[in-house]
Design a protein around this motif. Structure first.
Motif, mmCIF file in Angstrom:
data_model
loop_
_atom_site.group_PDB
_atom_site.id
_atom_site.type_symbol
_atom_site.label_atom_id
_atom_site.label_comp_id
_atom_site.label_asym_id
_atom_site.label_seq_id
_atom_site.Cartn_x
_atom_site.Cartn_y
_atom_site.Cartn_z
ATOM 1 N N ARG C 135 0.868 -1.182 0.000
ATOM 2 C CA ARG C 135 0.000 0.000 0.000
ATOM 3 C C ARG C 135 0.906 1.234 0.000
ATOM 4 N N ILE C 136 0.894 1.954 -1.078
ATOM 5 C CA ILE C 136 1.745 3.157 -1.107
ATOM 6 C C ILE C 136 0.964 4.361 -1.603
ATOM 7 N N ASN C 137 1.500 5.570 -1.269
ATOM 8 C CA ASN C 137 0.946 6.826 -1.766
ATOM 9 C C ASN C 137 1.796 7.296 -2.938
ATOM 10 N N VAL C 138 1.144 7.810 -3.962
ATOM 11 C CA VAL C 138 1.919 8.384 -5.068
ATOM 12 C C VAL C 138 2.664 9.641 -4.596
ATOM 13 N N VAL C 139 1.920 10.471 -3.876
ATOM 14 C CA VAL C 139 2.417 11.801 -3.529
ATOM 15 C C VAL C 139 2.882 11.820 -2.070
ATOM 16 N N VAL C 140 4.117 12.227 -1.840
ATOM 17 C CA VAL C 140 4.591 12.435 -0.474
ATOM 18 C C VAL C 140 4.418 13.914 -0.139
ATOM 19 N N THR C 141 3.831 14.184 1.005
ATOM 20 C CA THR C 141 3.419 15.556 1.318
ATOM 21 C C THR C 141 4.125 16.075 2.569
ATOM 22 N N PRO C 142 4.043 17.374 2.807
ATOM 23 C CA PRO C 142 4.624 17.938 4.031
ATOM 24 C C PRO C 142 4.097 17.239 5.280
ATOM 25 N N ASN C 143 2.875 16.761 5.205
ATOM 26 C CA ASN C 143 2.328 16.056 6.359
ATOM 27 C C ASN C 143 3.065 14.736 6.593
ATOM 28 N N ASP C 144 3.591 14.150 5.547
ATOM 29 C CA ASP C 144 4.386 12.927 5.686
ATOM 30 C C ASP C 144 5.807 13.258 6.168
ATOM 31 N N CYS C 145 6.414 14.282 5.562
ATOM 32 C CA CYS C 145 7.769 14.678 5.927
ATOM 33 C C CYS C 145 7.836 15.102 7.386
ATOM 34 N N LYS C 146 6.698 15.592 7.875
ATOM 35 C CA LYS C 146 6.663 16.090 9.251
ATOM 36 C C LYS C 146 6.908 14.997 10.280
ATOM 37 N N THR C 147 6.822 13.748 9.882
ATOM 38 C CA THR C 147 7.152 12.652 10.798
ATOM 39 C C THR C 147 8.522 12.876 11.432
ATOM 40 N N CYS C 148 9.472 13.273 10.636
ATOM 41 C CA CYS C 148 10.821 13.522 11.148
ATOM 42 C C CYS C 148 11.162 15.006 11.239
#
Lengths: 524, 524, 524
Positions: C135-148
């Motif tokens: 299960r993957i997302n095409v688009v990586v977003t600031p909300n994802d980058c915010k993990t780190c």
């Protein structure tokens, strides 16, 4: 506010000025300096210790490596920070970067630090002031640099560049153009009245390159990190324009091309330096160079070339010319034979002037172009009709001498027929663009005659502005590209022949629209 | 004048021409050469000695390392100076930089020096002449280069690029545009009469990129350092335009992209080379690349990439495309699999032509576009109304094949949906810009119908010029940016949609102004 | 067609979806991967083995190092591929490139690979889909980058940049401008009717920088090398605009400045990145930087600077500012003292907004500028007459605070008086260009009052377009150059004072031509 208190302490010290260094200040500065370096950067400290720093420069560095560290780090990249004039003078004639035959004694044994430059010729500097116990000048001028570089300073002082302020601002025709272009207009009913530009806008536009007039008008207080200090109140400052009028009465600035405190010959030799001022649309040296084959080779391979060696060896240090190769550097062949002597008079290798007002013409004899008077009585090298003021311009034999001189550089890579073909093309281009300017001049002259536009200010109405673009933008661009062996697309479409011809059509149409409009109004 | 005297001596030698080398000349040249190198540059001399130089090339170098040292130094950076064709042919198929199956015997064992190239196919060269006892050609042409690079030469000769002179100058419509843009106008009373451009100005503008017609018209004397010599009198020279017509009857020039005597693949692969001609406002490949993400990555990191390796390894040697990646280089994947074969027919990977006259259209089948006739009877790939001359253009299946081909390159870094989305956008942009051109065409057509402007020359009046800008400047720019994945600000404001729309408004207003003016005149 | 068959096999596997990894798929992928690397590139394989790759990322790499090798190679240049979050968190506070206090357990011990980013927050991602069993997302977003990187994400999300889509498209005034500039016009008799731009053209122009709205509208089949696959059907994709609205509902994209899969801080810090969007004629940050002394020093010496070190040491790592130095990087002095904290809210160091609609004004308080209402009732920070909507803008004390903040950076190399002089000039320039805009506004207002042009759409007629150029092109350019300490020729002639004044003249003339034409028509 402890800073303020310290500030007050400094101020009290200033009340008791002294021509000799205050031992207390030096002690404080050095303490800060070594404290600073001990905990911070051993490497710099070593550099400082191993080099021969004057005690004054040590004091400067003591504070400024903390308060403006970028300047100090920049200076540490310079040869000035690593070499004493004595060592610099020991080089062979061609390798020498210093032209003085003798150097004042106090400078010979120390590297060229802050104080060495900022304390020169204090008596003549309006901007000299007492800074933490030291008499320093804010502005370092060509007259100061000449202590070690007299030949370069003298060449530069004879050039149009060093007089760029005067040549622009003291020439009434140019001055009208300057004022018309940069003045703020306020719409007053339907009229757009004339206006004088502000000093700030002049500094931001024309005088950004030509240089401002920097004067010290008394002193002022300034709040800095360590408290309040008193500094000279300088007009039109900061400015690094090449023809700046300095507070010691001298003209020009070396840091226009040798920026800030690294003074790197590498930067001066790269085209980006010239491109700070020589840019489209009026003087598009950079833009046409970038599109030329020479520029292509530089952009593709330049990072592998040696921009620091003196003398500069053609074919070895560089494979294609940058601006400085043709215009001013000392060049030698791979076998060491001199191809061209160094010159800091940037017009001295040129025979034709491609961007004067209004037509091309032979280079003027003097760097001071305000002395020129043409047959119209105007301080311009050519009349509006195209006749040159020949007595102020170099003669044919001098032109040929200079063309032969620059041909020697081309000859480093190109054969004689190639060079001849190149300059024949430049001649043709110069002549044809002059004809296209004459065509536009005829149109604007008719507009003046017929009362369609008002000649009082020849630069402020629409048709006049089109006429200006014909010479200042389009013809200049084409000539630049022609001289610099390239940029065919630029001369065709970017700012060249396309616009030369389109502009003529639009001038003609615009005149007819104005005439029709005027008639319509008369009927009202 | 000792030079003159030496010159006379050479001249006398010329009186006694010989097809064989004059031993005296070789001796003299070699003496100068070794004398030169002994005292000057041991390193070069070693290079020369260790390499296999022909005796003729040794003679060339003997003089030219003194008289045009930059060329020699440039050549020393080339692979030509370091490799014999025999060694070059031993490489694996993908690594080979030479495509000949066999090489003339005299060339196999020597490096590719001055004489090897400048003496090829002498019989066919109008510009062949006796130079210091050697028969050499001034101009080296694709027909000469083909000795070792026949595949590349053949591809190039089939391309529009190699026919760039003919395609422009022998197409009467284009020719009218050329003459209108670059002719010198003299204002004659109120009229701006038509004019023919000079050869010099053509060489400086259109033919700077398209190439000139270089012919040898007899010989002429030339004064050089060593005295007077006799050389071919070449027309329109120097010129490095890509479609130059050469004095051996061949078309094109390799040094347009492989400059001068280094012939570096590195330079040809960098975008600065293409940007010599592909520049704003009409063909702004460089300008939109510079603003694109690909261009950003190149500008930021390109100095760390390997532009010399053959084959060129995607993701390893480079991380983002330059012009040559998409348009002509041999590309392999990191695992060595071929992604794309090399091609020197620069249109061969392209399906749509973005900057033809006047609308976009499928790529023409032949590199010779003068053979095209559209339904208006004009030698243009599309009618003024927008109908393509389909029989001269590649069909849908060929278009799809080429789009799939270039997609393989994109696919090196981008997934299939990304690529699909990108080309869907390009399709939309092509269609919309064509519509905006049609809108402008309708306006100019009405101007012609109403007699507001004169269609005899469709390129010389103000409204016509606005119409030209609509396709030649603004639409082209937008399409380029679309194709090259970037430059949104460029397509919005720099030379794109802003102007497409503003221009339409101004065309409409201008037509009304002209109409009003004409009526006013009628009343007079 | 074997590919098709394989594709069918994959498809069948999709029929049996599973939240857990399919061991078969992992095995196959790894087999391909190691097969691939065994024969191809041992070095990468070693990198992969020595690093701590998640099994999922190993599977991704297994296929993608074959199918999109450029991405993989790019990622291998990143810190992400070489460091685990655990190691990254061990750095000292100033050296840290990661701002999370804690990281989800599954991420701590593996490097940041494909799966780590493309699988984040799957539940919120419309674009999540089953790809080869993952299960993957095409688009990586600031909300994802915010993990780190939560601090950077939060700063960015508060900025105007992250809301660039909304601020443009949801503001009715701006929206009218957008539609007017980018809509396709069809000439309908003599009228040029209004038009709405297509989504493709918006994506290519305004939204290329501002970002598109990317939504997943169901799925679609896609033919790829290994057969047909099913992927989310994304609208307005691909797009990397800085304010992109993402399919997880978040705003912004980090890869606008940290491109693709290398994520190099080096690229983000170089001016080419900013120049993708900040280019002439409307926001000519790059163009004036290139002509400035700072830009000259960067262009001349930048290749020798360290763009990777964190924190970034003034005077040591770099000698002159790039965009990021002044606008967002964490800076320290040579002795390690912090000069300026890092910020990803790019307006947070700025006090005056130089390119708002229509006049300059203090920075808005909120990154969301659609909330602004001025006294005219328009969502603009200033009225057409020049009055600011002060309640939405930062106050004088905040302005001074920010100016002092940015002055600290200048102070790294320049003394207090120099900085004061620089900002005094900027103040003057801002005021004067506002006056020149007011003059043009007066002219266009009269055109509206007199019925010469129609105010319904204030952006679509010729005089209105001239008015727009007065603020959007010329005034903006001058202010940029003033703020960035340079480009005098640019502000004089390129896109500056010359045009400010010429444009006023042409507006006045054009109004009179239109008036005369209208009268002429009335008579008909």
């Amino acid at each position: 506010m402890p800073f303020r208190i310290v500030g007050m302490a400094w101020k009290e010290l200033f009340m008791n000025p002294s021509k000799f260094l205050s031992p207390l200040l030096v002690f404080m500065a050095l303490s800060i300096f070594f404290l600073n370096t001990t905990f911070a950067e051993e490497k710099d400290a070593d550099t400082f210790r191993n080099n021969s720093l004057s005690t004054q420069t040590q004091a400067c560095l003591g504070c400024h490596s903390r308060y403006t560290p970028g300047i100090v780090k920049d200076w540490l990249t310079s040869r000035h920070s690593k070499t004493t004039p004595t060592v610099a003078m020991e080089k062979s004639p061609l390798e020498k970067r210093i032209s003085a035959e003798s150097i004042p004694g106090e400078l010979t044994k120390v590297v060229v630090g802050c104080y060495e430059c900022h304390s020169r010729n204090a008596a003549g500097h309006q901007d000299n002031f007492d800074h933490m116990g030291f008499r320093i000048n804010v502005v370092v001028t060509p007259n100061d640099c000449k202590t070690c570089h007299p030949v370069e300073a003298a060449q530069f002082l004879g050039s149009k560049k060093s007089m760029a302020y005067k040549n622009l601002m003291d020439n009434p025709v140019y001055r009208t153009l300057v004022d018309t272009v940069t003045g703020v207009r306020k719409i007053d009913n339907k009229v757009i009245p004339a206006a004088k530009p502000s000093e700030d806008t002049l500094r931001e536009t024309c005088l950004g390159c030509h240089g401002t007039r920097v004067e010290a008008k008394g002193t002022k207080n300034l709040s800095v990190k360590i408290g309040d200090i008193v500094v000279p109140a300088l007009t039109n400052w900061p400015n690094q324009g090449v023809g700046r009028v300095n507070p010691d009465g001298s003209s020009g600035t070396c840091s226009a091309c040798h920026p800030r405190h690294g003074f790197l010959i590498e930067i001066a030799r790269k085209p980006y330096t010239c491109s700070q001022c020589h840019h489209e649309p009026d003087v598009p040296a950079w833009d046409v160079y970038e599109e030329s084959k020479h520029g292509n080779i530089y952009s593709s391979k330049g990072t592998t070339w040696d921009f620091n060696s003196v003398p500069w060896k053609l074919g070895v240090d560089f494979k294609a010319p940058t601006c400085s190769v043709c215009h001013n550097s000392l060049l030698v062949a791979p076998d060491g034979a001199v191809i061209m002597e160094r010159s800091h008079n940037f017009g001295s290798r040129l025979w034709v002037r491609l961007f004067g007002l209004i037509y091309s013409h032979p280079q003027p004899k003097s760097g001071d172009t305000t002395i020129i008077k043409n047959k119209d009585g105007l301080p311009l090298p050519v009349t509006f009709g195209g006749e040159p003021a020949s007595e102020y311009l170099i003669d044919m034999s001098e032109q040929e001498k200079r063309r032969d001189m620059i041909s020697r550089i081309c000859n480093g890579c190109h054969n004689a027929d190639w060079i001849r073909g190149h300059f024949a093309k430049l001649n043709s281009t110069t002549k044809e663009t002059d004809e296209m300017i004459l065509a536009a001049t005829k149109l604007v002259s008719r507009a003046w005659e017929k009362g369609i536009e008002d000649k009082t200010n020849p630069f402020d109405e629409s048709i006049e502005q089109m006429w200006i673009r014909q010479w200042l933008f389009y013809s200049n661009s084409i000539r630049y590209a022609s001289a610099m062996t390239g940029a065919p697309d630029y001369t065709a479409f970017k700012n060249g022949w396309w616009y030369l011809n389109e502009n003529l059509q639009q001038m003609k149409d615009w005149m007819e629209f104005k005439k029709a409009k005027n008639k319509e109004k008369e009927k009202d």
